[in-house]
Design an enzyme around this catalytic site. Structure first.
Site, short mmCIF file in Angstrom:
data_model
loop_
_atom_site.label_atom_id
_atom_site.label_comp_id
_atom_site.label_asym_id
_atom_site.label_seq_id
_atom_site.Cartn_x
_atom_site.Cartn_y
_atom_site.Cartn_z
N SER A 117 -9.70 63.58 -24.14
CA SER A 117 -10.70 62.82 -23.39
C SER A 117 -10.22 62.51 -21.99
O SER A 117 -9.02 62.32 -21.75
CB SER A 117 -11.00 61.50 -24.12
OG SER A 117 -11.81 60.65 -23.33
N TYR A 141 -8.79 53.59 -27.44
CA TYR A 141 -9.30 54.95 -27.61
C TYR A 141 -8.59 55.92 -26.66
O TYR A 141 -8.08 56.96 -27.09
CB TYR A 141 -10.81 54.98 -27.34
CG TYR A 141 -11.36 56.37 -27.21
CD1 TYR A 141 -11.46 57.21 -28.33
CD2 TYR A 141 -11.76 56.88 -25.97
CE1 TYR A 141 -11.94 58.51 -28.21
CE2 TYR A 141 -12.25 58.17 -25.85
CZ TYR A 141 -12.34 58.98 -26.97
OH TYR A 141 -12.81 60.26 -26.86
N LYS A 145 -5.92 59.10 -27.61
CA LYS A 145 -6.11 60.49 -27.21
C LYS A 145 -4.87 61.03 -26.49
O LYS A 145 -4.46 62.18 -26.69
CB LYS A 145 -7.35 60.63 -26.31
CG LYS A 145 -8.65 60.53 -27.08
CD LYS A 145 -8.79 61.66 -28.08
CE LYS A 145 -10.14 61.68 -28.76
NZ LYS A 145 -10.28 62.79 -29.72
#
Length: 325
Positions: A117, A141, A145
């Site tokens: 991402s 998050y 990643k």
């Protein structure tokens, strides 16, 4: 050859599955359906319902289907929510990836394409992100990643593992009216559902130093994104060499105002978006350079903004009550 698609019942994953089929590559899907939709998986594609945290199940799936490589899309992808649920995010995105890599090592599967991402960059101080832009994630998050990329890198140092990671920003559109974005946190589903309810979509700030005053971001058609994942798998399968990380970016970007204008034109619903105060931390412009992916993966923007909006709108109408709203 057979490739396992983790999260293959999700919005992006299902498009990857369809792209694999079109490339004459046999997919098998594993998904716990926490956000995926089983009907997104074509009937002729083997589907295993389960979590990547179940190492025995993952290992058995790899063996049963003689899997050559993995396209790893499964994970908890809601950056904002990850701040409230960090332990859940780390479990789903890190522990699950460790379990997957362990199963791959045990069975002897040595190729993986990782769906990373652009959240790994956080809020960069440049308006054109390259693979050399420093990473500084600002949410659990984004952190997971980045750690996922590190896991692949470190595993490759210790064993025979060939890998690449694809970083990207906002994925929109649909390759088929039967496949739609299930996220309640993404811009297109939010705006479409507000229009269905007769509400007015919102713009957060129109006084940024951009051509029309609204934030500029990268928006990519999901079908273009899927093709990049498939091409990465094909290169790895053929023994080709890939960079550890690629940005999938437009190089130009689209403003929030442009998106609202396109949605109004495509839907035929007249509205003037309500302008609210800026959201804290929203940079004026973040766009990624995709030249390396263009060179090695044939990456390109094959769809216009209107294509993105029109395909997403058709999928929204076809979804009816199944649409997340």
């Amino acid at each position: 050859m057979t490739w396992l698609v983790t999260g293959g019942a999700g919005y992006i994953g299902s498009h990857v599955v369809h792209a694999l089929l079109e490339a004459d590559i046999d997919p098998v899907v594993i998904d716990d359906l926490s956000s995926g939709v089983e009907s997104f998986v074509p009937e002729r594609v083997p589907f295993v319902r389960g979590t990547l945290l179940d190492g025995a199940l993952v290992e058995q799936t790899l063996r049963d289907h003689d899997v050559e490589g993995v396209i790893h899309l499964a994970g908890f992808k809601y950056a904002g929510v990850s701040v409230q649920r960090p332990l859940h995010t780390y479990t789903q995105n890190i522990t699950a990836t460790v379990t997957l890599l362990q199963a791959m090592e045990t069975v002897g599967v040595d190729k993986i394409v990782f769906s990373s991402s652009a959240a790994t960059y956080g809020t960069p101080d440049v308006d054109m992100v390259t693979e050399d832009t420093p990473t500084s994630p600002e949410s659990p998050y984004g952190e997971t990643k980045l750690v996922g990329e590190w896991l692949l890198r470190d595993a490759a140092r210790a064993q025979d593992l060939r890998h690449t990671s694809l970083r990207y920003f906002n994925v929109v559109g649909s390759g088929s009216p039967d496949l739609f974005d299930t996220s309640p946190h993404n811009l297109f589903p939010i705006v479409f559902d507000m229009l269905y309810r007769g509400e007015t979509p919102r713009i957060n700030g129109d006084d940024y130093p951009t051509p029309d005053g609204t934030c500029v971001r990268d928006y990519l058609h999901v079908s273009d994104l899927a093709l990049a994942h498939v091409e990465a798998a094909r290169v790895l399968a053929a023994g080709g060499s890939l960079e550890p990380v690629y940005n999938l970016g437009s190089g130009e970007g689209v403003s929030v105002r442009q998106i609202m204008d396109a949605i109004r034109e495509v839907t035929g619903i007249h509205f003037e978006p309500e302008v609210r105060e800026r959201r804290a931390g929203d940079p004026a412009r973040i766009v990624a350079n995709g030249d390396k992916a263009g060179r090695d993966l044939g990456w390109q923007m094959r769809h216009t903004l209107r294509d993105m909006v029109e395909s997403a709108w058709q999928a929204r109408k076809a979804a009816g009550d199944r649409y997340p709203g």
